[in-house]
Design a protein around this motif. Structure first.
Motif, PDB file in Angstrom:
ATOM      1  N   ARG A   1      39.777 -28.726 -15.967  1.00  0.00           N
ATOM      2  CA  ARG A   1      40.470 -29.960 -15.573  1.00  0.00           C
ATOM      3  C   ARG A   1      41.754 -30.138 -16.378  1.00  0.00           C
ATOM      4  O   ARG A   1      42.791 -30.530 -15.827  1.00  0.00           O
ATOM      5  CB  ARG A   1      39.548 -31.156 -15.748  1.00  0.00           C
ATOM      6  CG  ARG A   1      40.159 -32.424 -15.194  1.00  0.00           C
ATOM      7  CD  ARG A   1      39.110 -33.459 -14.989  1.00  0.00           C
ATOM      8  NE  ARG A   1      39.735 -34.721 -14.670  1.00  0.00           N
ATOM      9  CZ  ARG A   1      39.101 -35.719 -14.134  1.00  0.00           C
ATOM     10  NH1 ARG A   1      37.831 -35.614 -13.838  1.00  0.00           N
ATOM     11  NH2 ARG A   1      39.713 -36.840 -13.876  1.00  0.00           N
ATOM     12  N   GLU A   2      41.698 -29.852 -17.667  1.00  0.00           N
ATOM     13  CA  GLU A   2      42.909 -29.950 -18.503  1.00  0.00           C
ATOM     14  C   GLU A   2      43.988 -28.994 -18.005  1.00  0.00           C
ATOM     15  O   GLU A   2      45.155 -29.373 -17.901  1.00  0.00           O
ATOM     16  CB  GLU A   2      42.584 -29.658 -19.975  1.00  0.00           C
ATOM     17  CG  GLU A   2      41.763 -30.725 -20.657  1.00  0.00           C
ATOM     18  CD  GLU A   2      42.492 -32.052 -20.790  1.00  0.00           C
ATOM     19  OE1 GLU A   2      43.707 -32.049 -21.084  1.00  0.00           O
ATOM     20  OE2 GLU A   2      41.852 -33.096 -20.578  1.00  0.00           O
TER      21      GLU A   2
ATOM     22  N   GLN B   1      44.325 -27.825 -14.996  1.00  0.00           N
ATOM     23  CA  GLN B   1      44.822 -28.334 -13.716  1.00  0.00           C
ATOM     24  C   GLN B   1      45.802 -29.479 -13.935  1.00  0.00           C
ATOM     25  O   GLN B   1      46.834 -29.544 -13.274  1.00  0.00           O
ATOM     26  CB  GLN B   1      43.656 -28.794 -12.833  1.00  0.00           C
ATOM     27  CG  GLN B   1      42.822 -27.660 -12.298  1.00  0.00           C
ATOM     28  CD  GLN B   1      41.573 -28.141 -11.572  1.00  0.00           C
ATOM     29  OE1 GLN B   1      41.043 -29.216 -11.846  1.00  0.00           O
ATOM     30  NE2 GLN B   1      41.098 -27.324 -10.646  1.00  0.00           N
ATOM     31  N   CYS B   2      45.488 -30.361 -14.853  1.00  0.00           N
ATOM     32  CA  CYS B   2      46.347 -31.521 -15.107  1.00  0.00           C
ATOM     33  C   CYS B   2      47.646 -31.139 -15.814  1.00  0.00           C
ATOM     34  O   CYS B   2      48.671 -31.785 -15.622  1.00  0.00           O
ATOM     35  CB  CYS B   2      45.597 -32.568 -15.932  1.00  0.00           C
ATOM     36  SG  CYS B   2      44.264 -33.374 -15.016  1.00  0.00           S
ATOM     37  N   LEU B   3      47.583 -30.076 -16.624  1.00  0.00           N
ATOM     38  CA  LEU B   3      48.767 -29.659 -17.373  1.00  0.00           C
ATOM     39  C   LEU B   3      49.664 -28.696 -16.599  1.00  0.00           C
ATOM     40  O   LEU B   3      50.716 -28.329 -17.081  1.00  0.00           O
ATOM     41  CB  LEU B   3      48.350 -29.004 -18.695  1.00  0.00           C
ATOM     42  CG  LEU B   3      47.690 -29.921 -19.718  1.00  0.00           C
ATOM     43  CD1 LEU B   3      47.166 -29.114 -20.906  1.00  0.00           C
ATOM     44  CD2 LEU B   3      48.676 -30.984 -20.191  1.00  0.00           C
TER      45      LEU B   3
ATOM     46  N   SER C   1      40.084 -28.762  -7.278  1.00  0.00           N
ATOM     47  CA  SER C   1      40.008 -29.876  -8.239  1.00  0.00           C
ATOM     48  C   SER C   1      38.797 -30.764  -7.956  1.00  0.00           C
ATOM     49  O   SER C   1      38.193 -31.304  -8.892  1.00  0.00           O
ATOM     50  CB  SER C   1      41.296 -30.702  -8.209  1.00  0.00           C
ATOM     51  OG  SER C   1      41.525 -31.242  -6.920  1.00  0.00           O
TER      52      SER C   1
ATOM     53  N   ASP D   1      35.649 -31.964 -10.489  1.00  0.00           N
ATOM     54  CA  ASP D   1      35.191 -33.345 -10.654  1.00  0.00           C
ATOM     55  C   ASP D   1      33.700 -33.469 -10.355  1.00  0.00           C
ATOM     56  O   ASP D   1      32.971 -34.158 -11.073  1.00  0.00           O
ATOM     57  CB  ASP D   1      35.988 -34.284  -9.747  1.00  0.00           C
ATOM     58  CG  ASP D   1      37.443 -34.406 -10.164  1.00  0.00           C
ATOM     59  OD1 ASP D   1      37.801 -33.967 -11.280  1.00  0.00           O
ATOM     60  OD2 ASP D   1      38.234 -34.936  -9.365  1.00  0.00           O
TER      61      ASP D   1
END
Length: 181
Positions: A49-50, A52-54, A131, A135
Motif C-alpha cells: 500500500r505504501e 502504491q501511494c508513493l 489496490s 485493501d
C-alpha cells in the motif's frame, strides 16, 4: 488462459520460491505463532500500500517491488495454514519433503475455494483494481488479529484459516493481474 491455468501458473512461481527457501533455511518458520505470521502478512500488505501511494516500485528504497510482496503474502498465508493444522512447536520438525507436501495440500484447498467463489461471483475479480486487493487483504488481517485476540472464540465469523485463504486468493489475483500487464 483460464482462471484455473492462471492460478496454477501463479502458484508454481510461489511454490518454486518456497522450495528454494526451504532448501536454504529449512522449515525454520515452524517456531512462529499464527499471530506472528499474521503480522508478517500485515508488513507485506502495508508495504504494498505504501508503494502504491508513493508512486509504485520506483519509490522503493530497497529495490523490491509489489509483485514479490504479493508472493510473500501467498507463501506466508500458506505457512499460516500449515501452522494452524499442526501442533505448536519451538523446533524445526518438518523435512523439506513434508513441508512441500503440506504446502501442496493447502494449495489444493485454496484452489478449490477460489474456483467455487469465482463461479459464484462470475470472475468479478477481473474488474477489480490491484489496490482493492490490498485493501481487502488489510481488512482480512485486521479481522484475523481480532479473532486471534479472541482466542478464536467468534460468534458468527469464519476462522483464521478462512481469512488466510482469502488473503492468498486476493494475492493470487494480484499476481495474475501484475504478470498480465
Amino acid at each position: 488462459m483460464t482462471t484455473e491455468q492462471q492460478f496454477d501458473a501463479a502458484m508454481q512461481r510461489c511454490r518454486a520460491l518456497y522450495a528454494k527457501k526451504l532448501h536454504d533455511y529449512g522449515a525454520a518458520w515452524r517456531v512462529l505463532r499464527a499471530s506472528s505470521l499474521t503480522d508478517q502478512i500485515y508488513i507485506k500488505a502495508k508495504r504494498i500500500r505504501e508503494l502504491q501511494c508513493l508512486g509504485g516500485e520506483s519509490a522503493s528504497a530497497v529495490g523490491e517491488g509489489i509483485l514479490p510482496e504479493f508472493i510473500g503474502i501467498i507463501n506466508y498465508g500458506i505457512i499460516g495454514l500449515i501452522q494452524l493444522a499442526l501442533p505448536s512447536t519451538c523446533a524445526v520438525d518438518l523435512t523439506e519433503t513434508e513441508a512441500l507436501e503440506h504446502y501442496d495440500r493447502h494449495v489444493a484447498e485454496i484452489r478449490a475455494l477460489l474456483l467455487a467463489k469465482n463461479h459464484d461471483y462470475g470472475e468479478a475479480w477481473r474488474d477489480m483494481r490491484v489496490s482493492s486487493y490490498v485493501d481487502l487483504i488489510l481488512m482480512k488481517i485486521l479481522r484475523t488479529k481480532q479473532i486471534e485476540d479472541l482466542d478464536g472464540a467468534t460468534l458468527v465469523s469464519e476462522g483464521i484459516d478462512a481469512n488466510y485463504m482469502d488473503m492468498v486468493n486476493y494475492s493470487v489475483f494480484a499476481v495474475i493481474k501484475l504478470t498480465e500487464e
